[in-house]
Write a protein that holds these residues in place. Structure first.
Motif, PDB file in Angstrom:
ATOM      1  N   ASP A  68      59.128   8.322  14.885  1.00 29.61           N
ATOM      2  CA  ASP A  68      57.687   8.077  14.993  1.00 29.61           C
ATOM      3  C   ASP A  68      57.410   6.668  14.479  1.00 29.61           C
ATOM      4  N   TYR A 117      54.935   4.654  15.077  1.00 24.83           N
ATOM      5  CA  TYR A 117      53.552   4.199  15.175  1.00 24.83           C
ATOM      6  C   TYR A 117      52.912   4.046  13.797  1.00 24.83           C
ATOM      7  N   LEU A 147      48.661  10.947  14.274  1.00 31.80           N
ATOM      8  CA  LEU A 147      48.295  11.810  15.392  1.00 31.80           C
ATOM      9  C   LEU A 147      46.951  12.482  15.119  1.00 31.80           C
ATOM     10  N   ARG A 180      48.690  17.033  13.444  1.00 28.71           N
ATOM     11  CA  ARG A 180      49.154  16.858  12.074  1.00 28.71           C
ATOM     12  C   ARG A 180      49.146  18.180  11.321  1.00 28.71           C
ATOM     13  N   ASN A 202      55.383  16.508  16.370  1.00 26.55           N
ATOM     14  CA  ASN A 202      55.836  15.136  16.402  1.00 26.55           C
ATOM     15  C   ASN A 202      55.203  14.423  17.594  1.00 26.55           C
ATOM     16  N   VAL A 203      55.436  13.123  17.690  1.00 28.72           N
ATOM     17  CA  VAL A 203      54.815  12.363  18.779  1.00 28.72           C
ATOM     18  C   VAL A 203      55.277  12.861  20.141  1.00 28.72           C
ATOM     19  N   ALA A 263      51.373  12.392  21.414  1.00 28.79           N
ATOM     20  CA  ALA A 263      50.958  10.992  21.483  1.00 28.79           C
ATOM     21  C   ALA A 263      50.000  10.767  22.646  1.00 28.79           C
ATOM     22  N   CYS A 272      63.824   9.727  22.686  1.00 29.16           N
ATOM     23  CA  CYS A 272      63.874  10.336  21.348  1.00 29.16           C
ATOM     24  C   CYS A 272      65.007  11.343  21.254  1.00 29.16           C
ATOM     25  N   ARG A 299      56.131  -0.141  12.096  1.00 30.27           N
ATOM     26  CA  ARG A 299      54.840   0.428  11.716  1.00 30.27           C
ATOM     27  C   ARG A 299      53.910  -0.638  11.149  1.00 30.27           C
ATOM     28  N   TYR A 303      59.025   1.919  20.732  1.00 26.60           N
ATOM     29  CA  TYR A 303      60.303   2.532  21.093  1.00 26.60           C
ATOM     30  C   TYR A 303      61.236   1.519  21.746  1.00 26.60           C
ATOM     31  N   SER A 355      64.793   8.384  12.472  1.00 25.53           N
ATOM     32  CA  SER A 355      64.101   9.676  12.412  1.00 25.53           C
ATOM     33  C   SER A 355      63.674  10.070  11.004  1.00 25.53           C
ATOM     34  N   THR A 405      59.994  10.073   9.944  1.00 23.40           N
ATOM     35  CA  THR A 405      59.168  11.118  10.543  1.00 23.40           C
ATOM     36  C   THR A 405      59.104  12.334   9.637  1.00 23.40           C
TER      37      THR A 405
END
Length: 791
Positions: A280, A282, A286, A291, A296-297, A424, A449, A542, A569, A606, A609
């Motif tokens: 994730d 970003y 979310l 959340r 997950n996204v 997402a 992913c 991020r 990504y 990962s 996340t």
């Protein structure tokens, strides 16, 4: 620390080159981690209003009625103990299977407590027969779990326990928390109550419909309720799933240990299965729904979601499926003539098929791939896999015909339907207009992913034709294909991938271990460095990414939103490719080590996340409260819990209820959500027509009426007309018809202008005439609920 392997005829064990631990010290005991988990569980349950007495009764029942007899049977099949953690966890799963399969006939005969005779008989037999007494003993020194392994499992269990509080805080006992609950909770309560008192497969919230569903977990909870006296609400929301989740995690580690041949591999497998999540990158969060439920996204089949609690069928099926896979692994690895293992493999699917419908089809696909590849490329027929395929096919057909009545429950071929629920895409509103190119972009992100979290499978390239590799590959392909190609309005296609996730994680872990056959403590340093580097890259991305959600609007078109979704990504992929190229070309590193470092780098992507998920769980509790939150959408009317208890005490399980309440809420334009199941759920009684969602026919009506199953109109209008007339125009004729023709004993009314809506509903609900008191006796009133009795 060097891992040394020693192959034996019955198992592959790995010992850790470490000094012998001193005996007689409690803090060195492998039982200490289990004790810590038990004490922590009791403490957490006490914080969430489960008394010490109830926790103790439940624990004793699970230990003596489920785990102990199941462990003895598991050891009988394996002619001894494999390891204490595996024995106890697998024994728990076997104990549950035995409980359910014996409760069904016992309940049908009207003797639900007779189920408890079976574990007593098993325990007595193993105690009385001399040849069976050896199965009370644990493994020898070679089979004892290392202390580090035991503590790893304990930490995983404690993390999952802490994670469970995210569910506990939302599902409370008091008002308004029990009204603003998870929308599926009344469904779970209703089916548990149904199987507690009946075994004739009638849907309790609309008695015209049979139950075509994987309902075994509700039979299990009904059996436990009979044995312990604990009400279903406490079992469903607090107790039942905790030992299932912990045993599931331990069994995933046991499967990894058996597959890879080391304790270390088992520990890594359970960590990968639960905590390696889709990257994730970003800087923005979310939407609140995603959340809260820990999505997950993209959908990576994560088992670290509230589905662990909101879907008891998935958790129960996941637990029962691991012993089946363990036995199958043994059969494929040299025990193909073992009759005891074959007997267990032949019987376990009987429990799995009714626990969750998604597991046997994925296993069927795995076995089919194994057979096809070996037949085509090796010119040999794997007879063990063929026999296993026949067993699985038999139980699949049996389940489809007997349990599910040939119904699909709305599951259909609908490519990319799951992408329309992409977290997402929903957060950015990109899927508000689900054009095909947008869905393809989200699919590409999802596949990327998957590559990043399961990149370790590259280490299996030299063993691609091994039976275990093909089996696990088939499970993974089936799970991902179901998500991409299949579709169901309620999102059930994701359960295929959730069920396959631990086995894909085990394959990825095995591949990573094979890339580094002689791993030393010093050799771990570059791998740890790669993981840290991956975490740092995500942190930097991020920081570059804005913290503001890129929402698709008239002023911010879909192309710009797509770029915002893709470029983080793209950076991760570019870093991974550049690292792989540099390691091979510039540093002249061995292929295995270079691939392993790239895999570790992607695993590092990962880690943030999982950290974000746990951080959100903690900050959310600190900011908004740790219990009795009452912030979800309203689905149960005030007074339902109290009135339900009163009616249970003053009625027979065979009594029938009629109600004016058919909507959870009414949306704009008078669209009624037909998931009003609280009456059947909290009373443990049947209702003539409370609602009709979550039935096989409701899913069939989706295609006929062109609306989601929760918005369909009832397909038996005369019944609904007769039901509602007793409330809108009560008379001797209308009320009498309910009593004489439909055999209704109780009327349950709810205010149509209740707490659920800010404005009066424009349609869908049935008002109650004040003349009803002339034809029925008011017996109880609380909140917005009133109960009348028909003489």
């Amino acid at each position: 620390m060097v891992l040394t392997q020693r192959a034996e005829h019955d198992d592959v064990r790995v010992t850790l080159d470490a000094p012998a631990r001193p005996r007689g010290r409690f803090w060195r005991s492998p039982w200490l981690p289990a004790a810590v988990v038990l004490v922590a569980s009791v403490a957490v349950l006490r914080c969430y209003d489960v008394s010490l007495g109830k926790s103790g009764i439940f624990a004793v029942y699970i230990a003596l009625g489920i785990t102990l007899p199941g462990t003895l049977l598991w050891r009988l099949v394996h002619r001894g103990s494999r390891s204490v953690p595996e024995d106890l966890a697998a024994g728990t799963a076997i104990g549950y299977a035995v409980e359910v399969l014996t409760y069904i006939p016992a309940r049908a005969l009207g003797l639900p407590l007779a189920t408890q005779l079976v574990p007593l008989a098993v325990i007595a037999t193993f105690a009385a027969v001399p040849g069976l007494r050896r199965f009370w003993r644990g493994p020898g020194p070679d089979g004892r779990a290392p202390l580090a392994f035991a503590w790893t499992l304990a930490v995983v269990a404690l993390l999952l326990l802490g994670w469970s509080t995210k569910y506990f805080r939302l599902i409370g006992r008091t008002w308004p928390s029990y009204g603003r609950t998870d929308i599926d909770l009344p469904f779970h309560l209703a089916l548990t109550g149904e199987f507690k008192h009946h075994m004739d497969f009638v849907t309790p919230w609309v008695i015209s419909e049979p139950v075509y569903y994987h309902w075994f977990v509700y039979a299990e909870m009904a059996s436990t309720s009979w044995a312990t006296g604990i009400e279903p609400w406490v079992l469903i929301t607090r107790l039942t799933l905790l030992p299932m989740i912990v045993a599931y995690a331990v069994l995933v580690a046991a499967f990894g240990r058996r597959l890879i041949g080391s304790w270390w591999g088992g520990a890594l497998t359970v960590i990968a299965a639960f905590f390696v999540l889709a990257p994730d990158p970003y800087g923005w969060p979310l939407r609140s729904f995603y959340r809260a439920y820990a999505f997950n996204v993209v959908d990576d089949g994560s088992n670290l979601r509230l589905y662990l609690w909101t879907s008891p069928t998935q958790t129960f099926g996941s637990l029962l499926f691991v012993p089946l896979m363990l036995v199958l692994l043994d059969l494929l690895r040299g025990h193909g003539t073992d009759r005891r293992r074959w007997a267990l493999f032949a019987l376990l699917p009987a429990a799995v098929m009714g626990a969750k419908a998604t597991f046997l089809p994925t296993l069927f696909c795995g076995l089919l791939l194994l057979l096809a590849v070996q037949l085509v490329f090796q010119r040999r027929l794997n007879r063990i896999a063929l026999k296993a395929l026949g067993v699985v096919l038999f139980w699949m057909v049996f389940a489809q015909v007997v349990l599910f009545g040939g119904q699909s429950q709305g599951l259909m071929v609908s490519p990319l339907l799951a992408m329309r629920r992409n977290a997402a895409g929903a957060t950015t509103a990109l899927i508000s207009d689900p054009q095909p190119w947008r869905l393809v972009v989200l699919l590409a992100m999802t596949v990327m992913c998957w590559v990043m979290i399961w990149g370790g499978v590259a280490g299996l390239r030299r063993r691609w034709a091994a039976p275990e590799v093909l089996l696990l590959a088939g499970l993974g392909i089936a799970g991902t294909a179901a998500l991409v190609i299949g579709g169901q309005v309620g999102g059930s296609e994701t359960y295929f991938l959730m069920g396959a996730r631990p086995y894909v994680a085990a394959a990825a872990t095995w591949g990573l271990v094979l890339l580094l056959p002689r791993l030393t403590r010093r050799g771990l340093r570059p791998l740890v460095g790669a993981v840290v580097a991956g975490m740092a890259v995500v942190g930097l991305v991020r920081l570059l990414d804005t913290g503001r959600v890129p929402v698709h609007t008239r002023h911010y078109n879909a192309l710009l939103v797509t770029v915002q979704l893709i470029y983080p990504y793209a950076i991760l992929a570019a870093v991974a490719l550049a690292a792989g190229f540099a390691l091979r070309r510039r540093y002249q590193m061995a292929r295995g080590m270079s691939v392993a470092l790239v895999v570790a780098l992607m695993l590092g992507f990962s880690v943030p996340t999982a950290f974000r998920q746990f951080t959100y769980a903690v900050t959310d509790g600190a900011q908004h409260g740790w219990k009795e939150r009452g912030e979800l959408w309203p689905v149960v009317t005030e007074g339902t819990r109290e009135a339900g208890r009163w009616l249970r005490e003053h009625s027979s399980p065979d009594d029938l209820i009629a109600t004016n309440a058919h909507c959870v809420y009414v949306a704009g334009g008078g669209v009624c959500d037909r998931r009003h199941l609280g009456i059947a759920g909290y009373t443990e009684r049947r209702v003539l027509v409370e609602s009709w969602a979550y039935t096989a026919e409701a899913h069939n009506q989706e295609l006929v009426q062109g609306v989601p199953q929760e918005n369909t109109m009832y397909w038996k209008p005369p019944v609904l007309i007769d039901n509602d007339a007793a409330f809108t125009t009560p008379s001797a004729a209308t009320v009498g018809r309910l009593r004489e023709h439909y055999h209704v004993r109780w009327l349950w009314t709810e205010d149509v202008y209740n707490w659920s809506w800010n404005d009066p509903p424009s349609g869908g609900e049935v008002p109650v005439s004040e003349d009803l008191r002339q034809f029925a006796k008011l017996r109880y009133k609380f909140g917005h609920v009133a109960i009348y009795e028909l003489d």
